[in-house]
Design a protein around this motif. Structure first.
Motif, PDB file in Angstrom:
ATOM      1  N   GLY A  18       0.824  -1.208   0.000  1.00 48.91           N
ATOM      2  CA  GLY A  18       0.000   0.000   0.000  1.00 48.91           C
ATOM      3  C   GLY A  18       0.855   1.254   0.000  1.00 48.91           C
ATOM      4  O   GLY A  18       1.887   1.324  -0.652  1.00 48.91           O
ATOM      5  N   ALA A  19       0.449   2.239   0.782  1.00 50.65           N
ATOM      6  CA  ALA A  19       1.195   3.501   0.856  1.00 50.65           C
ATOM      7  C   ALA A  19       2.350   3.416   1.846  1.00 50.65           C
ATOM      8  O   ALA A  19       3.115   4.370   1.976  1.00 50.65           O
ATOM      9  N   ASP A  20       2.493   2.271   2.518  1.00 49.77           N
ATOM     10  CA  ASP A  20       3.519   2.123   3.552  1.00 49.77           C
ATOM     11  C   ASP A  20       4.855   1.609   3.036  1.00 49.77           C
ATOM     12  O   ASP A  20       5.736   1.342   3.820  1.00 49.77           O
TER      13      ASP A  20
ATOM     14  N   SER B 291       5.982   3.769  -3.563  1.00 48.60           N
ATOM     15  CA  SER B 291       5.230   2.732  -2.862  1.00 48.60           C
ATOM     16  C   SER B 291       4.334   1.988  -3.839  1.00 48.60           C
ATOM     17  O   SER B 291       4.126   2.415  -4.978  1.00 48.60           O
TER      18      SER B 291
ATOM     19  N   TYR C 110       1.202   1.862  -3.577  1.00 47.98           N
ATOM     20  CA  TYR C 110       0.104   2.799  -3.825  1.00 47.98           C
ATOM     21  C   TYR C 110       0.478   3.765  -4.950  1.00 47.98           C
ATOM     22  O   TYR C 110      -0.347   4.036  -5.827  1.00 47.98           O
ATOM     23  N   ASP C 111       1.710   4.269  -4.939  1.00 49.71           N
ATOM     24  CA  ASP C 111       2.167   5.162  -6.012  1.00 49.71           C
ATOM     25  C   ASP C 111       2.088   4.458  -7.362  1.00 49.71           C
ATOM     26  O   ASP C 111       1.674   5.053  -8.361  1.00 49.71           O
TER      27      ASP C 111
ATOM     28  N   CYS D 259      -1.472   4.378  -8.498  1.00 50.40           N
ATOM     29  CA  CYS D 259      -1.934   5.694  -8.946  1.00 50.40           C
ATOM     30  C   CYS D 259      -1.429   6.036 -10.343  1.00 50.40           C
ATOM     31  O   CYS D 259      -2.016   6.876 -11.025  1.00 50.40           O
TER      32      CYS D 259
ATOM     33  N   ALA E 257      -4.349   2.135  -1.015  1.00 52.15           N
ATOM     34  CA  ALA E 257      -3.473   2.745  -0.012  1.00 52.15           C
ATOM     35  C   ALA E 257      -3.203   1.808   1.167  1.00 52.15           C
ATOM     36  O   ALA E 257      -2.209   1.963   1.876  1.00 52.15           O
TER      37      ALA E 257
END
Length: 170
Positions: free
Chosen positions: A33-35, A41, A43-44, A47, A125
């Motif tokens: 995820g975003a971690d 990440s 998440y990036d 996106c 995320a």
């Protein structure tokens, strides 16, 4: 979206503002995820998917990213379709419009996806290990190859949907 249909008829999942991702349960621990500790990440990476759908490697498998814009999303197994409500007055109106929308959709180019089994759909995320503690859907699919196609449709004057259909391949 205001929900007027019989409660529990269809389960919906929403994100906090970013993309949703369908990750095979077998590789959930690999989705950070975003971690993530890397420069970009997971998440990036999600996106960066351009368009309605995209595939991303996760562990030794692949996840499906639902891109474009955040939207309440439900899985209708009778149509093998993820329905994303961009605009609509009621859940009942949205669900009633799906069969006609599937028939008239102008589908984008499809991608082929190897699905190892059950998937979890959640906000990209979140780390995979925490996904069941948040808004999520479990999709039970037969393992195999699928053709994934997507379309944006306007089945009514004030109803806009994004459809993501998962068709089993021989």
């Amino acid at each position: 979206m205001v929900r007027y249909a019989e409660p529990g008829t269809v389960e919906w999942v929403e994100s906090g503002g970013g993309p949703l991702i369908a990750v095979p349960e077998t590789v959930l621990p690999f989705w950070t995820g975003a971690d993530g500790e890397e420069t970009a990440s997971d998440y990036d990476r999600a996106c960066e998917v351009d368009g309605l759908v995209g595939l991303l490697p996760v562990g030794d498998s692949t996840a499906l990213v639902l891109g474009d814009e955040p939207a309440a999303t439900a899985f209708l197994p009778e149509h093998n379709t993820l329905v994303r409500c961009i605009a609509g007055h009621s859940e009942a109106e949205v669900l009633a419009s799906v069969p006609a929308a599937l028939h008239t959709a102008q589908w984008q180019a499809e991608v082929h996806w190897k699905v190892p089994g059950a998937l979890l759909l959640f906000d990209a995320a979140w780390p995979g290990t925490e996904s069941t503690g948040t808004d999520h859907l479990r999709l039970t699919l037969t393992p195999g190859r699928y053709a994934v196609r997507a379309a944006q449709v306007q089945p009514g004057p004030e109803t806009w949907l994004a459809l993501v259909q998962l068709r089993p391949l021989p």
